[in-house]
Design an enzyme around this catalytic site. Structure first.
Site, PDB file in Angstrom:
ATOM      1  N   ARG A  35      15.827  80.621  70.702  1.00  0.00           N
ATOM      2  CA  ARG A  35      15.033  81.328  71.829  1.00  0.00           C
ATOM      3  C   ARG A  35      13.395  81.042  71.832  1.00  0.00           C
ATOM      4  NH1 ARG A  35      17.631  87.597  71.980  1.00  0.00           N
ATOM      5  NH2 ARG A  35      19.334  86.715  73.318  1.00  0.00           N
ATOM      6  N   LYS A 198      38.555  92.315  76.915  1.00  0.00           N
ATOM      7  CA  LYS A 198      38.885  93.316  77.915  1.00  0.00           C
ATOM      8  C   LYS A 198      38.750  92.816  79.254  1.00  0.00           C
ATOM      9  CE  LYS A 198      37.616  97.257  74.956  1.00  0.00           C
ATOM     10  NZ  LYS A 198      36.983  98.436  74.931  1.00  0.00           N
ATOM     11  N   GLY A 354      27.659  86.281  74.783  1.00  0.00           N
ATOM     12  CA  GLY A 354      27.581  86.426  73.453  1.00  0.00           C
ATOM     13  C   GLY A 354      28.359  85.774  72.643  1.00  0.00           C
ATOM     14  N   GLY A 377      23.572  89.461  78.787  1.00  0.00           N
ATOM     15  CA  GLY A 377      23.354  90.731  79.907  1.00  0.00           C
ATOM     16  C   GLY A 377      23.105  90.087  81.025  1.00  0.00           C
TER      17      GLY A 377
END
Length: 396
Positions: A35, A198, A354, A377
């Site tokens: 980053r 999921k 992620g 996100g």
């Protein structure tokens, strides 16, 4: 898109919001500087113009309290090393010391402010806190895609105080262009691979991307919800029983949009959830009662490979097996190989989320794909079709 390419920073102080929320070891040394490296082109451009840079970021979750563990002084040496010069540091983000340090900054110099989240006002999006921050610079640059989905003081509210001198950094531009390629301007066929455990976490993404894609590969734990909904026997495999009807609806919507859906046909199954469990390959619709699927099987890998090698734009979000356990990593490795090969043949490939990002870093695929997103996100919300507060603030 208003980027820093549109502005000359000569003799200007640029307040640059970055995302230096980096992983650290027990001695607080930075263990992954991705980053930090990602914002170097933005910093270099501003300095080359003859401007100076004031970096602001958060680190961890100090919950509005000063906490030495989360002080940015611990990442300072790594920031200086990556940016190629000594970076000054001030133990405040707002206040007299911060103002003095900012005022003393000369063209060509870089200043790092203390952790923004030592102030509750940052996460609350407090206007007066944003205004105090704004007084430190002449222009505002948002280069923190990883926090662009947060309406915080430094990511969104502060832009109001720079009506004509607010810009996207070069990292933000790359992120937004990459997502646009998948959702709007990408060369067809466009293939999305969605994995992970999921369906519920991916519903809005699937609904939003269906009009833009040609192929949808569904893998990982979420595939078992679809297989069970279609009448298959999945043994002890992970499943969301309350999402079976939703799975059928998603398949129907995909058909409406003429999207080809590919589910695994075979899986590597195990008699327990651990790396040393007994394992064998089974038809995904015929998993024995006491067994569970933990990886995509060889036939599935071949099918996915054929689809990917015939794709021109690829989005990958989520692994297709429990790659953290070496005996169940083969499917995700094969997928990485297929995407790398397609990229070599000229496809544009975007990896985000992620677990997918962790995989490409761990297994050395970062340089074999077109772009690895720095925002988990934020990328997911972009794919859901939501306008990110940090993006909207620059655009308005």
């Amino acid at each position: 898109m208003k980027t820093i390419k549109d502005f000359d920073f000569k003799n200007k102080k640029a307040l640059v919001r970055v995302d230096f929320n980096v992983p650290q070891d027990e001695n607080l040394n930075v263990t992954d500087n991705t980053r930090i490296t990602a914002v170097k082109p933005t910093v270099d451009k501003i300095l080359a113009d003859g401007g100076s840079v004031i970096l602001m970021t958060h680190l961890g979750r100090p919950k509005g309290e000063v906490n030495d563990k989360y002080s940015l002084k611990h990442v300072l040496s790594e920031v200086s090393k990556v940016l190629g010069q000594e970076v000054k540091f001030v133990e405040e983000s707002v206040g007299e010391k911060a103002e003095e340090a900012a005022n003393a900054l000369q063209p060509g110099e870089i200043l790092l402010l203390e952790n923004l989240r030592f102030h509750n006002e940052e996460e609350k999006g407090d206007e007066s806190f944003a205004e105090r921050l704004s007084k430190l610079g002449d222009a505002y640059v948002n280069d923190a895609f990883g926090t662009a989905h947060r309406a915080h003081a430094s990511t969104a509210v502060i832009a109001n105080f720079f009506p004509s001198t607010k810009f996207f950094g070069l990292l933000m531009e790359k992120e937004l262009v990459a997502i646009d390629k998948v959702l709007k301007s990408g060369e067809k066929p466009v293939t999305a691979i969605l994995g992970g455990s999921k369906v519920s976490t991916k519903i809005t993404i699937i609904e939003n991307i269906l009009p833009a894609i040609d192929n949808l590969i569904i893998g990982g734990g979420m595939s078992f919800t679809f297989i069970k909904a279609l009448g298959g026997k999945i043994g002890q495999s992970i499943v969301e029983d309350d999402k079976l009807n939703l799975a059928i609806e998603i398949l129907a919507k995909a058909k409406e949009h003429n999207v080809n859906v590919y589910l695994p046909t075979d899986v590597v199954i195990a008699d327990d959830f651990n790396n040393e469990a007994e394992r064998k390959v089974a038809d995904i619709r015929e998993i024995p009662e006491d067994w569970q699927g933990l990886d995509a099987g060889p036939r599935s890998r071949e099918i996915f490979n054929d689809v990917l090698l015939n794709s021109r734009t690829i989005l990958w979000n989520g692994p297709i097996g429990v790659f953290e356990m070496p005996n169940f990593a083969a499917g995700t490795i094969a997928l990485g190989e297929s995407i790398a090969e397609a990229t070599k043949l000229g496809a544009f490939s975007l990896v985000g989320g992620g677990d997918s990002v962790a995989f490409v870093k761990q297994f050395g695929y970062s340089d074999k794909v077109s772009y690895v997103s720095t925002g988990g996100g934020a990328m997911l919300e972009s794919l859901e079709g939501l306008e990110l507060p940090g993006v909207a603030a620059i655009n308005k």
